[in-house]
Write an enzyme that holds these catalytic residues in place. Structure first.
Site, PDB file in Angstrom:
ATOM      1  N   TYR A 174       0.906  -1.192   0.105  1.00  0.00           N
ATOM      2  CA  TYR A 174       0.158  -0.132  -0.095  1.00  0.00           C
ATOM      3  C   TYR A 174       0.828   1.322  -0.207  1.00  0.00           C
ATOM      4  O   TYR A 174       0.734   2.317  -0.828  1.00  0.00           O
ATOM      5  CB  TYR A 174      -0.825   0.032   1.200  1.00  0.00           C
ATOM      6  CG  TYR A 174      -1.843   0.991   1.221  1.00  0.00           C
ATOM      7  CD1 TYR A 174      -2.914   1.108   0.522  1.00  0.00           C
ATOM      8  CD2 TYR A 174      -1.685   2.225   2.086  1.00  0.00           C
ATOM      9  CE1 TYR A 174      -3.685   2.132   0.542  1.00  0.00           C
ATOM     10  CE2 TYR A 174      -2.372   3.427   2.195  1.00  0.00           C
ATOM     11  CZ  TYR A 174      -3.545   3.369   1.396  1.00  0.00           C
ATOM     12  OH  TYR A 174      -4.532   4.279   1.482  1.00  0.00           O
ATOM     13  N   LYS A 195       1.034   4.179  -3.024  1.00  0.00           N
ATOM     14  CA  LYS A 195       0.592   5.494  -2.815  1.00  0.00           C
ATOM     15  C   LYS A 195       2.067   6.504  -2.827  1.00  0.00           C
ATOM     16  O   LYS A 195       1.933   7.536  -3.426  1.00  0.00           O
ATOM     17  CB  LYS A 195       0.044   5.705  -1.287  1.00  0.00           C
ATOM     18  CG  LYS A 195      -1.405   4.914  -1.220  1.00  0.00           C
ATOM     19  CD  LYS A 195      -2.345   5.422  -2.434  1.00  0.00           C
ATOM     20  CE  LYS A 195      -3.625   4.636  -2.124  1.00  0.00           C
ATOM     21  NZ  LYS A 195      -4.659   5.415  -3.102  1.00  0.00           N
TER      22      LYS A 195
HETATM   23  N1  LIG Z   1      -9.955   6.953   4.473  1.00  0.00           N
HETATM   24  C1  LIG Z   1      -8.741   7.379   4.774  1.00  0.00           C
HETATM   25  O1  LIG Z   1      -8.425   7.727   5.751  1.00  0.00           O
HETATM   26  C2  LIG Z   1      -7.620   7.237   3.735  1.00  0.00           C
HETATM   27  C3  LIG Z   1      -6.203   7.713   3.920  1.00  0.00           C
HETATM   28  C4  LIG Z   1      -5.406   7.568   3.059  1.00  0.00           C
HETATM   29  C5  LIG Z   1      -5.670   7.449   1.514  1.00  0.00           C
HETATM   30  N2  LIG Z   1      -6.866   6.918   1.250  1.00  0.00           N
HETATM   31  C6  LIG Z   1      -7.480   6.471  -0.157  1.00  0.00           C
HETATM   32  O2  LIG Z   1      -8.498   7.313  -0.465  1.00  0.00           O
HETATM   33  C7  LIG Z   1      -9.125   6.343  -1.328  1.00  0.00           C
HETATM   34  C8  LIG Z   1     -10.506   6.103  -0.909  1.00  0.00           C
HETATM   35  O3  LIG Z   1     -10.538   5.460   0.117  1.00  0.00           O
HETATM   36  P1  LIG Z   1     -11.787   5.211   1.238  1.00  0.00           P
HETATM   37  O4  LIG Z   1     -11.270   5.236   2.616  1.00  0.00           O
HETATM   38  O5  LIG Z   1     -12.951   5.922   0.805  1.00  0.00           O
HETATM   39  O6  LIG Z   1     -12.129   3.488   0.853  1.00  0.00           O
HETATM   40  P2  LIG Z   1     -13.066   2.642   0.707  1.00  0.00           P
HETATM   41  O7  LIG Z   1     -12.837   1.329   0.587  1.00  0.00           O
HETATM   42  O8  LIG Z   1     -14.467   3.143   1.441  1.00  0.00           O
HETATM   43  O9  LIG Z   1     -13.583   2.982  -0.850  1.00  0.00           O
HETATM   44  C9  LIG Z   1     -12.529   2.568  -1.773  1.00  0.00           C
HETATM   45  C10 LIG Z   1     -13.691   2.257  -3.235  1.00  0.00           C
HETATM   46  O10 LIG Z   1     -12.898   1.714  -4.134  1.00  0.00           O
HETATM   47  C11 LIG Z   1     -13.456   0.672  -4.932  1.00  0.00           C
HETATM   48  N3  LIG Z   1     -12.705  -0.184  -5.591  1.00  0.00           N
HETATM   49  C12 LIG Z   1     -11.718  -0.630  -5.090  1.00  0.00           C
HETATM   50  N4  LIG Z   1     -10.819  -1.389  -6.186  1.00  0.00           N
HETATM   51  C13 LIG Z   1     -11.462  -1.117  -7.363  1.00  0.00           C
HETATM   52  C14 LIG Z   1     -11.315  -1.273  -8.691  1.00  0.00           C
HETATM   53  N5  LIG Z   1     -10.308  -2.014  -9.017  1.00  0.00           N
HETATM   54  N6  LIG Z   1     -12.055  -0.627  -9.643  1.00  0.00           N
HETATM   55  C15 LIG Z   1     -13.107   0.077  -9.072  1.00  0.00           C
HETATM   56  N7  LIG Z   1     -13.074   0.480  -7.840  1.00  0.00           N
HETATM   57  C16 LIG Z   1     -12.497  -0.072  -6.977  1.00  0.00           C
HETATM   58  C17 LIG Z   1     -13.987  -0.074  -3.620  1.00  0.00           C
HETATM   59  O11 LIG Z   1     -15.137  -0.710  -4.199  1.00  0.00           O
HETATM   60  C18 LIG Z   1     -14.579   0.999  -2.726  1.00  0.00           C
HETATM   61  O12 LIG Z   1     -15.896   1.287  -3.076  1.00  0.00           O
HETATM   62  C19 LIG Z   1      -8.311   5.256  -1.651  1.00  0.00           C
HETATM   63  O13 LIG Z   1      -7.574   5.483  -2.763  1.00  0.00           O
HETATM   64  C20 LIG Z   1      -7.559   5.197  -0.224  1.00  0.00           C
HETATM   65  O14 LIG Z   1      -6.346   4.271  -0.264  1.00  0.00           O
HETATM   66  C21 LIG Z   1      -8.010   6.954   2.269  1.00  0.00           C
END
Ligand SMILES: NC(=O)c1ccc[n+]([C@@H]2O[C@H](COP(=O)([O-])OP(=O)(O)OC[C@H]3O[C@@H](n4cnc5c(N)ncnc54)[C@H](O)[C@@H]3O)[C@@H](O)[C@H]2O)c1
Length: 333
Positions: free
Chosen positions: A167, A171
């Site tokens: 991961y 990133k």
């Molecule tokens: N929540 C946080 O604090 C946080 C921190 C750092 C980075 N992020 C990044 O933010 C983004 C959103 O994350 P989130 O926290 O909302 O997580 P989440 O798991 O709620 O949402 C991610 C979504 O991406 C979809 N997804 C996964 N693989 C896929 C694919 N191959 N094709 C299409 N869709 C796909 C999933 O079905 C899911 O609905 C991600 O890239 C995550 O790494 C989140």
């Protein structure tokens, strides 16, 4: 005010969490949105068209324009199909929000090759492939102002902690991709920036150490609401944005602009090649540990590079002692 009237956006991973909030935000500003979401589990397995369909329904019920799509974005052909869908259904493309992401909680020792490949494929290759096909299309159309790409890095990419290696690497790759491509596509009127967000989602729900930080407050500003991330996304996607090639940390109302992968120490040998002894001597007075980086100051999250515990473990091993591993998985409470 419809800041994005007439614009067309793709948001990947828009069926839940931060992506859902992005899609609703763009649609509320008048953009037509391709709501993409594979509907996979946090670690990337499974599929379900339900989340994307529900968000597209929500947008249409509010008077906006949206099409649901459940394409797995983790590949060059699929990414092309998604860009083609936007062009076929809405006739143009202005904004690409690469948000889809998965994670796996493995160290380099426990990593399975398949897990590594999947995380890199979704988080990094999917982002690069969508950028590629969007930029190819924009290149054919010629320059036009107001085009934007918003990628999703992470504090785990800018300041990698142990225990989710693939991961962190994916990133960090997204941050590098954002910096590397800014100059390549500026002449087409395209800005590309990246978010490094912190917000409540099912991804953070899986990490017990974040429970307190992520709790919804009974009163006052909800720092960890995904909407806080979407406010910055909207700025980056809108013509108001002045930046390209930058990574923006977002934690509640705190916004941080990262400065590349900055160096904190500089040594020079006055233009001559270093001899090993002189090199070891010069490096002998340099601190081995960076000041502990703040991942998110308001959350008191820090990641040293390396941690003091890692240096202690290394010294113990050098003395021939057996030391416990210097880290604990973040999914253990
Ligand atoms: N929540 C946080 O604090 C946080 C921190 C750092 C980075 N992020 C990044 O933010 C983004 C959103 O994350 P989130 O926290 O909302 O997580 P989440 O798991 O709620 O949402 C991610 C979504 O991406 C979809 N997804 C996964 N693989 C896929 C694919 N191959 N094709 C299409 N869709 C796909 C999933 O079905 C899911 O609905 C991600 O890239 C995550 O790494 C989140």
């Amino acid at each position: 005010m419809s800041m994005l009237a007439g614009k067309v956006a793709i948001v990947t991973g828009a069926g839940r969490g931060i992506g859902r909030s992005h899609a609703l935000t763009l649609a509320a500003q008048g953009a037509s949105v391709i709501v993409n979401d594979l509907g996979s589990g946090i670690t990337g397995g499974g599929s379900d068209g339900g989340p994307a369909a529900a968000v597209a329904d929500e947008i249409r019920a509010a008077g906006g324009a949206a099409i649901a799509d459940a394409t797995d974005i983790a590949g060059w052909d699929q990414a092309k199909a998604l860009v083609d869908l936007a062009l076929a259904r809405f006739g143009r493309l202005d904004i690409l929000v690469n948000n889809a992401g998965i994670t796996q909680y493995e160290s380099i020792a426990t990593e399975s090759g398949a897990g590594w490949e999947r995380v890199l494929a979704v988080n990094l290759t999917g982002t690069a492939a969508l950028m590629h096909w969007a930029v190819r299309h924009w290149g054919e159309q010629g320059p036009e102002p107001g085009r934007a790409i918003v990628n999703t890095s992470s504090p785990a990419g800018t300041n990698p902690p142990p225990g989710a290696t693939s991961y962190c690497v994916s990133k960090a790759g997204v941050a590098a991709l954002t910096m590397a491509t800014a100059s390549e596509i500026a002449h087409l009127g395209v800005r590309v920036n990246a978010l490094a967000p912190m917000a409540r989602s099912r991804m953070t729900d899986a990490v017990p150490m974040l429970d307190d930080i992520m709790r919804t407050p009974e009163l006052g500003f909800d720092r960890m609401a995904p909407d806080n991330i979407s406010r910055l996304m909207l700025y980056l996607a809108s013509p108001a944005c002045r930046f390209t090639g930058r990574v923006f940390g977002v934690d509640g109302d705190d916004i941080y602009l990262f400065e590349g992968m900055s160096a904190e120490t500089h040594l020079s040998n006055g233009g001559a090649a270093w001899e090993q002894e002189a090199l070891a001597d010069a490096l002998g007075s340099v601190e081995r540990q960076d000041r502990a980086y703040m991942i998110a100051p308001n959350m008191h999250l820090r990641a040293g590079a390396p941690s003091q515990a890692a240096l202690d473990a290394l010294d113990a091993a050098a003395r021939g002692e057996r030391a416990a591993p210097a880290w604990k998985s973040i999914i253990e409470s």
